[in-house]
Design a protein around this motif. Structure first.
Motif, short mmCIF file in Angstrom:
data_model
loop_
_atom_site.label_atom_id
_atom_site.label_comp_id
_atom_site.label_asym_id
_atom_site.label_seq_id
_atom_site.Cartn_x
_atom_site.Cartn_y
_atom_site.Cartn_z
N GLY A 84 0.79 -1.22 0.00
CA GLY A 84 0.00 0.00 0.00
C GLY A 84 0.83 1.27 0.00
O GLY A 84 0.29 2.36 -0.18
N GLN A 85 2.11 1.17 0.20
CA GLN A 85 2.99 2.33 0.16
C GLN A 85 3.32 2.66 -1.29
O GLN A 85 3.31 1.78 -2.16
N PRO A 86 3.65 3.93 -1.59
CA PRO A 86 3.91 4.32 -2.98
C PRO A 86 5.03 3.54 -3.65
O PRO A 86 5.02 3.37 -4.86
N LEU A 87 5.97 3.04 -2.87
CA LEU A 87 7.11 2.34 -3.45
C LEU A 87 7.05 0.82 -3.27
O LEU A 87 8.03 0.13 -3.55
N ALA A 88 5.91 0.30 -2.83
CA ALA A 88 5.79 -1.14 -2.61
C ALA A 88 6.04 -1.94 -3.89
O ALA A 88 6.68 -2.98 -3.87
N PHE A 101 13.17 11.26 -1.32
CA PHE A 101 12.28 12.32 -1.80
C PHE A 101 10.96 12.31 -1.03
O PHE A 101 10.45 13.36 -0.66
N LEU A 102 10.41 11.13 -0.81
CA LEU A 102 9.15 11.03 -0.07
C LEU A 102 9.28 11.60 1.33
O LEU A 102 8.33 12.18 1.86
N ASN A 103 10.45 11.43 1.93
CA ASN A 103 10.66 11.86 3.31
C ASN A 103 11.16 13.28 3.46
O ASN A 103 11.08 13.83 4.56
N SER A 104 11.68 13.88 2.39
CA SER A 104 12.33 15.18 2.59
C SER A 104 12.05 16.25 1.55
O SER A 104 12.47 17.38 1.74
N VAL A 105 11.38 15.94 0.47
CA VAL A 105 11.15 16.91 -0.60
C VAL A 105 9.68 17.33 -0.57
O VAL A 105 8.79 16.50 -0.42
N ARG A 141 6.67 12.41 -7.58
CA ARG A 141 6.00 11.50 -8.53
C ARG A 141 6.96 11.01 -9.60
O ARG A 141 6.94 9.84 -10.00
N VAL A 142 7.82 11.90 -10.08
CA VAL A 142 8.80 11.49 -11.10
C VAL A 142 9.81 10.51 -10.50
O VAL A 142 10.15 9.50 -11.12
N ALA A 143 10.26 10.76 -9.28
CA ALA A 143 11.21 9.84 -8.63
C ALA A 143 10.57 8.46 -8.42
O ALA A 143 11.23 7.44 -8.60
N ILE A 144 9.30 8.43 -8.06
CA ILE A 144 8.60 7.15 -7.89
C ILE A 144 8.49 6.43 -9.24
O ILE A 144 8.74 5.23 -9.33
N ALA A 145 8.15 7.17 -10.29
CA ALA A 145 8.06 6.57 -11.63
C ALA A 145 9.41 6.02 -12.06
O ALA A 145 9.51 4.92 -12.62
N PRO A 189 0.21 14.37 -13.96
CA PRO A 189 -1.04 14.51 -13.22
C PRO A 189 -0.88 13.97 -11.81
O PRO A 189 -0.04 13.11 -11.55
N SER A 190 -1.65 14.48 -10.89
CA SER A 190 -1.50 14.05 -9.49
C SER A 190 -2.35 12.84 -9.18
O SER A 190 -1.86 11.73 -9.12
N ALA A 191 -3.61 12.99 -8.98
CA ALA A 191 -4.47 11.87 -8.56
C ALA A 191 -4.76 10.96 -9.74
O ALA A 191 -5.06 11.40 -10.83
#
Length: 145
Positions: A11-15, A71-75, A82-86, A139-141
Motif C-alpha cells: 500500500g505504500q507508494p514504493l511497494a 524524496f518522499l521523506n524530505s522533498v 512523482r517522477v522519482a517514484i516513476a 497529473p497528481s491523482a
C-alpha cells in the motif's frame, strides 16, 4: 537497512518497486547458483558479462528506490516525488524483466512472476520524459505513477 534488504510495506507508494527489486534479486541469486554449477557456462564471456549487466541493473534500481524514498521523506515538490517514484518503478521493473529473461536464457526455465506485467511502463517513460524535456508536470491523482 537498504533498498535490497528492507521489508516491503503493501500500500505504500514504493511497494511495487520494492517487490520487483526483491524478485529481481531472488531470481538473480537463483540463476547465479545454477550457472555456477555448470562449469563450462561459468567460464563463458557472454555469461560473465550478462551477470555483470544484471548486477548493475539491480544496483541502479536499488539506488533509484532509495532516492525516491528520500524524496518522499524530505522533498516538498510533489512533481519531483512523482517522477522519482516513476523512475524507481521503471528501474525495478527493468531489472526484474532483464533477470527473468536471463534466467530463461541461462537455465531453460522461467519462474512465473506477476507484478510488473500489468503496469503501464511506457506511460511512465512518457511522464518522465515529458517532465524533463518539456517541463510538463505529471497529473497528481490517479496518474500512471
Amino acid at each position: 537497512m537498504n533498498a535490497l534488504t528492507q521489508p516491503i510495506v503493501a500500500g505504500q507508494p514504493l511497494a511495487k518497486s520494492q517487490h520487483d527489486l526483491h524478485n529481481a534479486r531472488t531470481l538473480f541469486d537463483a540463476t547465479l547458483r545454477f550457472v555456477r554449477q555448470q562449469p563450462p557456462s561459468s567460464d563463458d564471456p557472454f555469461v560473465i558479462s550478462r551477470f555483470g549487466d544484471l548486477h548493475i541493473r539491480i544496483e541502479v534500481a536499488a539506488a533509484l528506490l532509495e532516492r525516491a524514498e528520500d524524496f518522499l521523506n524530505s522533498v516538498d515538490d510533489d512533481t519531483e516525488i512523482r517522477v522519482a517514484i516513476a523512475e524507481s518503478h521503471l528501474a525495478s521493473a527493468d531489472a526484474l524483466n532483464a533477470v527473468s529473461n536471463a534466467e530463461f536464457e541461462l537455465t531453460g526455465q522461467r519462474t512465473a512472476l506477476h507484478g510488473s506485467l500489468h503496469d503501464p511502463l511506457r506511460w511512465k517513460l512518457h511522464l518522465i520524459g515529458n517532465f524533463r524535456l518539456n517541463g510538463i508536470h505529471p497529473p497528481s491523482a490517479g496518474s500512471v505513477v
